[in-house]
Design a protein around this motif. Structure first.
Motif, PDB file in Angstrom:
ATOM      1  N   TYR A 233     -79.306-101.334  43.226  1.00 24.28           N
ATOM      2  CA  TYR A 233     -77.510-101.640  43.150  1.00 24.28           C
ATOM      3  C   TYR A 233     -77.729-100.944  42.459  1.00 24.28           C
ATOM      4  O   TYR A 233     -77.033-101.232  40.723  1.00 24.28           O
ATOM      5  CB  TYR A 233     -77.239-103.176  42.962  1.00 24.28           C
ATOM      6  N   ILE A 234     -75.452-100.010  42.560  1.00 21.96           N
ATOM      7  CA  ILE A 234     -75.189 -99.603  41.607  1.00 21.96           C
ATOM      8  C   ILE A 234     -73.875-100.531  42.010  1.00 21.96           C
ATOM      9  O   ILE A 234     -73.244-101.050  41.766  1.00 21.96           O
ATOM     10  CB  ILE A 234     -74.001 -97.967  42.130  1.00 21.96           C
ATOM     11  N   ILE A 235     -73.840-100.875  39.892  1.00 19.81           N
ATOM     12  CA  ILE A 235     -72.491-101.966  39.623  1.00 19.81           C
ATOM     13  C   ILE A 235     -71.532-100.856  38.717  1.00 19.81           C
ATOM     14  O   ILE A 235     -72.019 -99.581  38.007  1.00 19.81           O
ATOM     15  CB  ILE A 235     -73.329-102.459  38.261  1.00 19.81           C
ATOM     16  N   ASP A 236     -70.352-101.829  39.457  1.00 22.13           N
ATOM     17  CA  ASP A 236     -69.322-100.799  38.745  1.00 22.13           C
ATOM     18  C   ASP A 236     -69.180-101.578  37.370  1.00 22.13           C
ATOM     19  O   ASP A 236     -69.089-102.578  37.007  1.00 22.13           O
ATOM     20  CB  ASP A 236     -68.140-101.467  39.400  1.00 22.13           C
ATOM     21  N   GLY A 237     -69.088-100.890  35.823  1.00 20.57           N
ATOM     22  CA  GLY A 237     -69.311-101.590  34.825  1.00 20.57           C
ATOM     23  C   GLY A 237     -70.146-101.427  33.737  1.00 20.57           C
ATOM     24  O   GLY A 237     -71.506-101.811  34.792  1.00 20.57           O
ATOM     25  N   ALA A 281     -82.467-104.214  41.571  1.00 18.89           N
ATOM     26  CA  ALA A 281     -82.341-103.555  39.866  1.00 18.89           C
ATOM     27  C   ALA A 281     -81.020-102.990  40.172  1.00 18.89           C
ATOM     28  O   ALA A 281     -80.287-102.372  40.795  1.00 18.89           O
ATOM     29  CB  ALA A 281     -83.077-102.314  39.401  1.00 18.89           C
ATOM     30  N   VAL A 282     -80.694-102.887  39.195  1.00 20.56           N
ATOM     31  CA  VAL A 282     -79.051-102.564  39.354  1.00 20.56           C
ATOM     32  C   VAL A 282     -79.267-101.200  37.972  1.00 20.56           C
ATOM     33  O   VAL A 282     -79.844-101.255  37.109  1.00 20.56           O
ATOM     34  CB  VAL A 282     -77.825-103.649  38.207  1.00 20.56           C
ATOM     35  N   VAL A 283     -78.166-100.770  38.050  1.00 16.84           N
ATOM     36  CA  VAL A 283     -77.649 -99.445  37.446  1.00 16.84           C
ATOM     37  C   VAL A 283     -76.215 -99.029  37.149  1.00 16.84           C
ATOM     38  O   VAL A 283     -75.108 -99.149  37.876  1.00 16.84           O
ATOM     39  CB  VAL A 283     -78.754 -98.246  37.700  1.00 16.84           C
ATOM     40  N   GLN A 284     -75.754 -98.572  36.623  1.00 12.59           N
ATOM     41  CA  GLN A 284     -74.293 -98.081  36.387  1.00 12.59           C
ATOM     42  C   GLN A 284     -74.615 -96.652  36.305  1.00 12.59           C
ATOM     43  O   GLN A 284     -75.581 -95.797  36.015  1.00 12.59           O
ATOM     44  CB  GLN A 284     -73.676 -98.200  34.778  1.00 12.59           C
ATOM     45  N   LYS A 285     -73.457 -95.818  36.789  1.00 12.29           N
ATOM     46  CA  LYS A 285     -73.124 -95.054  37.092  1.00 12.29           C
ATOM     47  C   LYS A 285     -72.809 -93.801  35.551  1.00 12.29           C
ATOM     48  O   LYS A 285     -71.915 -94.686  34.749  1.00 12.29           O
ATOM     49  CB  LYS A 285     -72.516 -93.812  38.139  1.00 12.29           C
ATOM     50  N   VAL A 286     -73.125 -93.045  35.749  1.00 14.74           N
ATOM     51  CA  VAL A 286     -72.600 -92.117  33.735  1.00 14.74           C
ATOM     52  C   VAL A 286     -71.250 -91.754  34.778  1.00 14.74           C
ATOM     53  O   VAL A 286     -70.612 -90.675  36.061  1.00 14.74           O
ATOM     54  CB  VAL A 286     -73.463 -90.688  33.477  1.00 14.74           C
ATOM     55  N   GLU A 287     -70.833 -90.791  33.245  1.00 19.00           N
ATOM     56  CA  GLU A 287     -69.201 -89.907  33.670  1.00 19.00           C
ATOM     57  C   GLU A 287     -69.360 -88.769  34.623  1.00 19.00           C
ATOM     58  O   GLU A 287     -70.436 -87.827  34.556  1.00 19.00           O
ATOM     59  CB  GLU A 287     -68.526 -89.705  32.273  1.00 19.00           C
ATOM     60  N   ASN A 288     -68.867 -88.814  35.983  1.00 24.12           N
ATOM     61  CA  ASN A 288     -68.887 -87.563  36.970  1.00 24.12           C
ATOM     62  C   ASN A 288     -68.128 -86.562  36.144  1.00 24.12           C
ATOM     63  O   ASN A 288     -67.672 -85.535  36.681  1.00 24.12           O
ATOM     64  CB  ASN A 288     -68.259 -87.819  37.743  1.00 24.12           C
ATOM     65  N   ILE A 291     -73.983 -82.558  33.458  1.00 21.38           N
ATOM     66  CA  ILE A 291     -75.032 -82.844  34.127  1.00 21.38           C
ATOM     67  C   ILE A 291     -75.009 -84.170  35.395  1.00 21.38           C
ATOM     68  O   ILE A 291     -75.355 -85.034  35.842  1.00 21.38           O
ATOM     69  CB  ILE A 291     -76.020 -82.689  33.239  1.00 21.38           C
ATOM     70  N   GLY A 292     -73.568 -85.046  35.051  1.00 22.57           N
ATOM     71  CA  GLY A 292     -73.288 -86.627  35.169  1.00 22.57           C
ATOM     72  C   GLY A 292     -73.532 -86.496  36.709  1.00 22.57           C
ATOM     73  O   GLY A 292     -73.547 -87.145  37.452  1.00 22.57           O
ATOM     74  N   ILE A 293     -72.894 -85.061  36.812  1.00 25.12           N
ATOM     75  CA  ILE A 293     -72.302 -84.808  38.900  1.00 25.12           C
ATOM     76  C   ILE A 293     -73.755 -85.180  38.726  1.00 25.12           C
ATOM     77  O   ILE A 293     -74.060 -86.169  39.913  1.00 25.12           O
ATOM     78  CB  ILE A 293     -71.733 -84.178  39.283  1.00 25.12           C
ATOM     79  N   ALA A 294     -74.740 -84.181  38.405  1.00 26.52           N
ATOM     80  CA  ALA A 294     -76.060 -84.607  39.227  1.00 26.52           C
ATOM     81  C   ALA A 294     -76.588 -85.981  39.030  1.00 26.52           C
ATOM     82  O   ALA A 294     -77.700 -86.586  40.090  1.00 26.52           O
ATOM     83  CB  ALA A 294     -76.854 -83.387  38.651  1.00 26.52           C
ATOM     84  N   ILE A 295     -76.893 -85.998  37.803  1.00 24.22           N
ATOM     85  CA  ILE A 295     -77.593 -87.501  37.495  1.00 24.22           C
ATOM     86  C   ILE A 295     -76.917 -88.665  38.159  1.00 24.22           C
ATOM     87  O   ILE A 295     -77.890 -89.928  38.820  1.00 24.22           O
ATOM     88  CB  ILE A 295     -77.525 -87.747  36.380  1.00 24.22           C
ATOM     89  N   ASN A 296     -75.349 -88.560  38.658  1.00 21.58           N
ATOM     90  CA  ASN A 296     -74.606 -90.000  39.857  1.00 21.58           C
ATOM     91  C   ASN A 296     -75.115 -89.298  41.167  1.00 21.58           C
ATOM     92  O   ASN A 296     -75.074 -90.223  41.959  1.00 21.58           O
ATOM     93  CB  ASN A 296     -73.370 -89.315  39.743  1.00 21.58           C
TER      94      ASN A 296
END
Ligand code: TXA
Ligand code: MG
Length: 319
Positions: A233-237, A281-288, A291-296
């Motif tokens: 699950y993606i978590i904000d923050g 599991a939880v994960v936070q996105k990175v700055e978009n 390369i952050g665009i590919a990671i997200n």
């Protein structure tokens, strides 16, 4: 039995005998076969349980090979390749008839990439054929970044894995389409839109907006992909420990020194989650950006949904 080897001649023999062999690239490991041999390519789809509508990338040795398999190649392709090939970029071009339909899923375009890893380069050169290869995972699962990841998915299904160590990029190549006079990023990767704009200017007819694409331009853009078995699950923050318990996996990228190391460790982090048998599991996105665009993009596809914390309570929102 699947044998891990460092001997490129073994891999070359597999390719020339019409078999499938796992090969290292700088992005992720590939499941390779002779791209001009229909039956060999068919085996890739069967082993991977990949739907036949999902086309494969042809891996070639250098830019002179582009014109063997593609036609009407825009000059921009060569200008980009001069800087980024060999490397993590794939060009989608008009296909020549020599490429079997099974490789391109019947499309009249073909995806071509010049990988940088010296072992796959040696295999392509010695075999003297283009190598069709998707990532060496079962369809929908996490891409492998070392030989033991490949063994996890492919044990008993192929004869050999060519061991080239850890992939140093760690996420799949940027897929860049040059069809109908338009330039489009079909899959974001290590080479970013900005990197490409520096070479050819801003010629992008559409940014990477999968939800807005009516038709599936690149089947790798299916909503779910790269998924661990554990619900993610993606978590904000920031995923603060106080909200979770021992059965919650927390992917925390703050330990990595920069965005490149997050990219190269992303799939390893996803695999670890499955090894530990968490409930979720939880994960936070990175700055978009960059390369952050590919990671997200990969995080989005690996995830089951979102978690929102409202007054200290969880709300699970599935996709
Ligand atoms: O880094 C990589 O690209 C790795 C290594 C092994 O080279 N390969 C890889 O392959 O990620 P695969 O099959 O997992 O992803 C290939 C992507 C898919 O999204 C596929 O739909 C797209 O490229 N693709 C291939 N041929 C295409 C075509 N003719 N038109 C549009 N998309 C295409
Ligand atoms: Mg793949």
């Amino acid at each position: 039995m699947t044998i891990i080897t460092k001997n490129t001649d073994v891999a070359v023999n597999e390719i020339l005998n019409g078999n499938v062999v796992a090969l290292p690239t700088e992005t992720v490991y590939g499941l390779g076969a002779n791209g001009l041999n229909k039956n060999a390519v068919l085996k890739i789809f069967e082993i991977k349980e990949r739907p036949k509508f999902n086309p494969l990338i042809l891996h070639v040795y250098d830019t002179e090979d582009f014109a063997k398999y593609a036609k009407n190649i825009p000059d921009e392709v060569y200008r980009i390749a001069e800087i980024y090939s060999p490397g993590p970029i794939t060009f989608v071009l008009q296909k020549k008839a020599i490429v079997p339909d099974i490789v391109t899923a019947g499309l009249n375009s073909v995806a071509i990439r010049i990988p940088a890893h010296k072992l796959i380069r040696e295999v392509i050169k010695k075999a003297g054929v283009p190598i069709a290869a998707p990532s060496a995972n079962m369809f929908g699962k996490i891409s492998p970044v070392n030989a033991s990841d490949v063994l996890n998915d492919m044990c008993g299904k192929i004869n050999y894995i060519l061991d080239g160590g850890e992939c140093w990029i760690g996420i799949e190549s940027t897929v860049l389409s040059f069809l109908n006079g338009e330039v489009k990023i079909l899959r974001p990767g290590f080479v970013t839109q900005k990197d490409i704009e520096k070479i050819i200017g801003n010629k992008f007819s559409a940014n990477h907006k999968p939800e807005k694409e009516k038709k599936i331009l690149s089947p790798g853009m299916l909503k779910s992909h790269y998924a661990p078995s554990t619900p993610l699950y993606i978590i904000d923050g920031k995923p603060l420990k106080k909200y979770f318990n021992k059965k919650t996996g927390i992917i925390d990228f703050s330990k990595y020194k920069d965005i490149r190391s997050i990219a190269s460790n992303l799939f390893k982090e996803l695999r670890k989650i499955d090894d530990k048998k968490y409930d979720y599991a939880v994960v936070q996105k990175v700055e978009n950006t960059g390369i952050g665009i590919a990671i997200n993009d990969r995080i989005e596809k690996a995830s089951k949904g979102y978690i929102k914390i409202v007054n200290g309570k969880f709300k699970f929102i599935d996709k």
